[in-house]
Design a protein around this motif. Structure first.
Motif, PDB file in Angstrom:
ATOM      1  N   UNK A   1       0.848  -1.192   0.000  1.00  0.00           N
ATOM      2  CA  UNK A   1       0.000   0.000   0.000  1.00  0.00           C
ATOM      3  C   UNK A   1       0.880   1.237   0.000  1.00  0.00           C
ATOM      4  N   UNK A   2       0.309   2.332  -0.472  1.00  0.00           N
ATOM      5  CA  UNK A   2       0.888   3.664  -0.322  1.00  0.00           C
ATOM      6  C   UNK A   2      -0.055   4.446   0.581  1.00  0.00           C
ATOM      7  N   UNK A   3       0.492   5.343   1.387  1.00  0.00           N
ATOM      8  CA  UNK A   3      -0.369   6.190   2.201  1.00  0.00           C
ATOM      9  C   UNK A   3       0.205   7.601   2.283  1.00  0.00           C
TER      10      UNK A   3
ATOM     11  N   UNK B   1       7.979  -4.330   6.811  1.00  0.00           N
ATOM     12  CA  UNK B   1       8.764  -3.092   6.764  1.00  0.00           C
ATOM     13  C   UNK B   1       7.994  -2.015   6.004  1.00  0.00           C
ATOM     14  N   UNK B   2       8.360  -0.770   6.239  1.00  0.00           N
ATOM     15  CA  UNK B   2       7.679   0.353   5.602  1.00  0.00           C
ATOM     16  C   UNK B   2       8.660   1.497   5.391  1.00  0.00           C
ATOM     17  N   UNK B   3       8.626   2.091   4.205  1.00  0.00           N
ATOM     18  CA  UNK B   3       9.366   3.321   3.953  1.00  0.00           C
ATOM     19  C   UNK B   3       8.455   4.455   4.378  1.00  0.00           C
ATOM     20  N   UNK B   4       8.935   5.311   5.275  1.00  0.00           N
ATOM     21  CA  UNK B   4       8.147   6.452   5.758  1.00  0.00           C
ATOM     22  C   UNK B   4       8.962   7.715   5.558  1.00  0.00           C
TER      23      UNK B   4
ATOM     24  N   UNK C   1       4.392  10.321   4.469  1.00  0.00           N
ATOM     25  CA  UNK C   1       4.133   9.625   3.217  1.00  0.00           C
ATOM     26  C   UNK C   1       4.822   8.280   3.316  1.00  0.00           C
ATOM     27  N   UNK C   2       4.155   7.216   2.901  1.00  0.00           N
ATOM     28  CA  UNK C   2       4.782   5.919   3.063  1.00  0.00           C
ATOM     29  C   UNK C   2       4.445   4.909   1.992  1.00  0.00           C
ATOM     30  N   UNK C   3       5.312   3.910   1.906  1.00  0.00           N
ATOM     31  CA  UNK C   3       5.121   2.749   1.050  1.00  0.00           C
ATOM     32  C   UNK C   3       5.332   1.526   1.923  1.00  0.00           C
ATOM     33  N   UNK C   4       4.286   0.739   2.083  1.00  0.00           N
ATOM     34  CA  UNK C   4       4.366  -0.465   2.903  1.00  0.00           C
ATOM     35  C   UNK C   4       4.913  -1.595   2.037  1.00  0.00           C
TER      36      UNK C   4
END
Length: 171
Positions: A42-44, A65-68, A111-114
């Protein structure tokens, strides 16, 4: 004894994406394009306006993991290594084995990419087990934090708080 089972509502904050019927803030949340779907779940985007001195305490509990990318707000997180404080930064969070207490003061944008399970390891040999209940800069994925921050502010060259962050967290 009667217990309230509904979460509290904080009327001091104004989420850009609106609120649920119960008054809880919403984020923009989207599925990835088909070519990214094997790697990204997901993107958020979360945008919340709040008074400058308003403190929000909550927590994260994620199994991947998640890029935030934290664009606004004075953030804290209780990692397994201790309390970390940061501001504007491009980070990669590992999975959580327990709730990670986080807090933010003032307005914030995240802003993130899971990442899907195993994607971090497959793409960049990200040691997810070592990152459990921790986070680090996106350098761990072979990405440039300055470049990631610049994606959200292309007209301005800013100094990332990410490098300074690493010296402010307990190790």
């Amino acid at each position: 004894m009667n217990r309230q089972i509904r979460p509290g509502v904080d009327r001091a904050i104004a989420p850009a994406a609106g609120v649920t019927r119960q008054g809880q803030p919403l984020s923009y949340n989207r599925a990835p394009a088909p070519d990214l779907a094997p790697w990204i779940g997901r993107f958020y985007v979360t945008v919340v306006d709040a008074p400058a001195d308003h403190a929000l305490q909550c927590g994260l509990l994620a199994d991947t993991a998640c890029i935030r990318v934290q664009l606004r707000g004075a953030w804290t997180a209780q990692t397994r290594d201790g309390l970390c404080a940061l501001g504007r930064a491009a980070l990669v969070f590992g999975p959580n084995t327990r709730r990670m207490a986080v807090g933010v003061t003032g307005s914030f944008t995240s802003v993130g990419a899971v990442l899907r399970p195993g994607a971090g390891h497959a793409l960049a040999r990200l040691p997810e087990a070592e990152l459990a209940d921790r986070f680090t800069t996106v350098d761990a994925l072979g990405l440039d934090p300055e470049q990631w921050l610049g994606l959200f502010d292309p007209g301005t060259r800013r100094s990332s708080g990410a490098r300074r962050w690493s010296r402010r967290c307990a190790r």
